[in-house]
Design a protein around this motif. Structure first.
Motif, short mmCIF file in Angstrom:
data_model
loop_
_atom_site.label_atom_id
_atom_site.label_comp_id
_atom_site.label_asym_id
_atom_site.label_seq_id
_atom_site.Cartn_x
_atom_site.Cartn_y
_atom_site.Cartn_z
N ILE A 33 0.87 -1.17 0.00
CA ILE A 33 0.00 0.00 0.00
C ILE A 33 0.91 1.22 0.00
O ILE A 33 1.33 1.71 1.04
CB ILE A 33 -0.95 -0.01 1.21
N THR A 34 1.25 1.69 -1.17
CA THR A 34 2.27 2.73 -1.31
C THR A 34 1.64 4.12 -1.36
O THR A 34 0.47 4.27 -1.75
CB THR A 34 3.08 2.51 -2.59
N PRO A 35 2.41 5.14 -1.02
CA PRO A 35 1.87 6.50 -1.13
C PRO A 35 1.48 6.86 -2.56
O PRO A 35 0.49 7.56 -2.77
CB PRO A 35 3.00 7.39 -0.61
N ASP A 36 2.23 6.38 -3.54
CA ASP A 36 1.88 6.65 -4.94
C ASP A 36 0.51 6.06 -5.26
O ASP A 36 -0.33 6.72 -5.91
CB ASP A 36 2.92 6.06 -5.89
N PHE A 37 0.27 4.83 -4.83
CA PHE A 37 -1.02 4.19 -5.11
C PHE A 37 -2.15 4.93 -4.41
O PHE A 37 -3.22 5.16 -5.00
CB PHE A 37 -1.00 2.73 -4.68
N LEU A 38 -1.94 5.30 -3.17
CA LEU A 38 -2.98 6.03 -2.42
C LEU A 38 -3.33 7.33 -3.14
O LEU A 38 -4.52 7.66 -3.28
CB LEU A 38 -2.51 6.31 -1.00
N GLU A 39 -2.33 8.05 -3.58
CA GLU A 39 -2.59 9.32 -4.27
C GLU A 39 -3.31 9.09 -5.60
O GLU A 39 -4.21 9.84 -5.97
CB GLU A 39 -1.28 10.06 -4.49
N GLU A 40 -2.93 8.04 -6.32
CA GLU A 40 -3.59 7.73 -7.60
C GLU A 40 -5.08 7.44 -7.39
O GLU A 40 -5.91 7.73 -8.26
CB GLU A 40 -2.92 6.53 -8.26
N GLN A 41 -5.42 6.85 -6.24
CA GLN A 41 -6.80 6.48 -5.95
C GLN A 41 -7.58 7.60 -5.26
O GLN A 41 -8.74 7.41 -4.90
CB GLN A 41 -6.84 5.21 -5.09
N GLY A 42 -6.95 8.74 -5.07
CA GLY A 42 -7.63 9.84 -4.39
C GLY A 42 -7.81 9.61 -2.91
O GLY A 42 -8.69 10.23 -2.28
N ILE A 43 -6.98 8.74 -2.32
CA ILE A 43 -7.07 8.44 -0.88
C ILE A 43 -6.22 9.44 -0.12
O ILE A 43 -5.02 9.56 -0.35
CB ILE A 43 -6.62 7.00 -0.60
N GLU A 44 -6.84 10.17 0.78
CA GLU A 44 -6.18 11.27 1.48
C GLU A 44 -5.73 10.92 2.88
O GLU A 44 -4.99 11.70 3.51
CB GLU A 44 -7.14 12.47 1.53
N ALA A 45 -6.15 9.77 3.42
CA ALA A 45 -5.73 9.34 4.76
C ALA A 45 -5.82 7.83 4.82
O ALA A 45 -6.68 7.22 4.16
CB ALA A 45 -6.59 9.98 5.85
N LEU A 46 -4.95 7.22 5.63
CA LEU A 46 -4.92 5.76 5.75
C LEU A 46 -5.14 5.36 7.20
O LEU A 46 -4.36 5.68 8.09
CB LEU A 46 -3.57 5.21 5.27
N VAL A 140 -10.43 14.54 6.86
CA VAL A 140 -10.82 14.24 5.48
C VAL A 140 -12.24 13.70 5.47
O VAL A 140 -12.76 13.22 6.48
CB VAL A 140 -9.87 13.20 4.84
N ASP A 141 -12.88 13.79 4.31
CA ASP A 141 -14.18 13.15 4.14
C ASP A 141 -13.98 11.64 4.22
O ASP A 141 -12.99 11.11 3.70
CB ASP A 141 -14.77 13.54 2.78
N VAL A 142 -14.92 10.94 4.84
CA VAL A 142 -14.75 9.50 5.02
C VAL A 142 -14.61 8.77 3.69
O VAL A 142 -13.95 7.73 3.60
CB VAL A 142 -15.91 8.92 5.87
N ALA A 143 -15.21 9.32 2.63
CA ALA A 143 -15.10 8.69 1.32
C ALA A 143 -13.68 8.75 0.76
O ALA A 143 -13.33 7.99 -0.14
CB ALA A 143 -16.06 9.36 0.33
N ASN A 144 -12.85 9.65 1.32
CA ASN A 144 -11.47 9.79 0.87
C ASN A 144 -10.47 9.14 1.83
O ASN A 144 -9.27 9.37 1.72
CB ASN A 144 -11.13 11.27 0.69
N LEU A 145 -10.99 8.37 2.77
CA LEU A 145 -10.15 7.61 3.69
C LEU A 145 -10.20 6.14 3.31
O LEU A 145 -11.24 5.64 2.89
CB LEU A 145 -10.63 7.79 5.13
N ALA A 146 -9.08 5.45 3.47
CA ALA A 146 -9.06 3.99 3.28
C ALA A 146 -8.67 3.34 4.59
O ALA A 146 -7.83 3.87 5.34
CB ALA A 146 -8.08 3.59 2.19
N HIS A 147 -9.28 2.21 4.89
CA HIS A 147 -8.94 1.45 6.08
C HIS A 147 -8.41 0.09 5.65
O HIS A 147 -9.03 -0.60 4.82
CB HIS A 147 -10.15 1.26 6.99
N GLY A 148 -7.27 -0.29 6.20
CA GLY A 148 -6.68 -1.59 5.89
C GLY A 148 -6.70 -2.51 7.08
O GLY A 148 -6.49 -2.09 8.23
#
Length: 204
Positions: A33-46, A140-148
């Motif tokens: 789960i890389t920062p590049d991938f998170l940014e590509e997916q519009g994910i603003e917080a992990l 961040v908006d919850v839609a822009n957060l990813a949980h792993g």
């Protein structure tokens, strides 16, 4: 015809929609789960589960490679949150572990999202409140957060119910609650292929 009457002690049980167990992403480990991938997916917080996802259960130190990886995400301006069902002394340990990444990492537990007078045990994942709180803390908006996490029936379900994105990875390391290991995980192994999730293998 005699109408059906439920037993006196009958309680209505609502089962989760099986589609809510499907993660948005599957990764071999948190290292993928890389920062590049998170940014590509519009994910603003992990948001991260901890035990079984970042480290073996009840360890007191992150593996160094994981710690540095999380730092690489944080320095890119992507907030890191620990979102855990932990309680008691483990919560203090998680705060200490979070501080080894950097001083911006926060910890969210059931006690933080439980209304006064209610039992925090009833606000553990898969309830969505912890994930929503993680988004609030990250700003961040919850839609822009990813949980792993490593459990579809807790981590993925909580994220999906909250409206966040979800990552599912294989369990990391040793240990774990016997109910999860011998009841929940076998059930997940049977259900996940039915919704197209295959090939998860434990990372050690």
């Amino acid at each position: 015809r005699v109408p059906h009457r439920p037993p006196r002690n009958y309680k209505s049980i609502t089962m989760p929609n099986i589609s809510n167990l499907r993660p948005d992403f599957i990764a071999p480990s948190v290292m993928h789960i890389t920062p590049d991938f998170l940014e590509e997916q519009g994910i603003e917080a992990l948001s991260n589960d901890v035990d079984g996802f970042l480290m073996s259960h009840h360890e007191k130190r992150l593996p160094e490679v994981v710690r540095r990886h999380l730092q690489s995400i944080s320095v890119r301006g992507i907030p890191i949150i620990f979102s855990s069902n932990a309680y008691g002394e483990r919560v203090d340990e998680l705060h200490e572990i979070a501080a080894t990444i950097d001083d911006t990492v926060r910890v969210v537990t059931p006690a933080m999202v439980t209304p006064p007078g209610l039992d925090p045990k009833n606000f553990r994942k898969p309830r969505p409140e912890i994930i929503k709180k993680a988004a609030e803390i990250a700003g961040v908006d919850v839609a822009n957060l990813a949980h792993g996490g490593d459990q579809a029936m807790k981590d993925v379900l909580a994220a999906n119910l909250a409206g966040a994105k979800s990552f599912l990875v294989p369990k990391y390391g040793e240990g774990g609650d016997w109910r999860v290991e011998y009841l929940q995980r076998p059930l997940e192994a049977a259900v996940l292929p039915l919704i197209g999730v295959r090939g998860l293998r434990r990372v050690s």
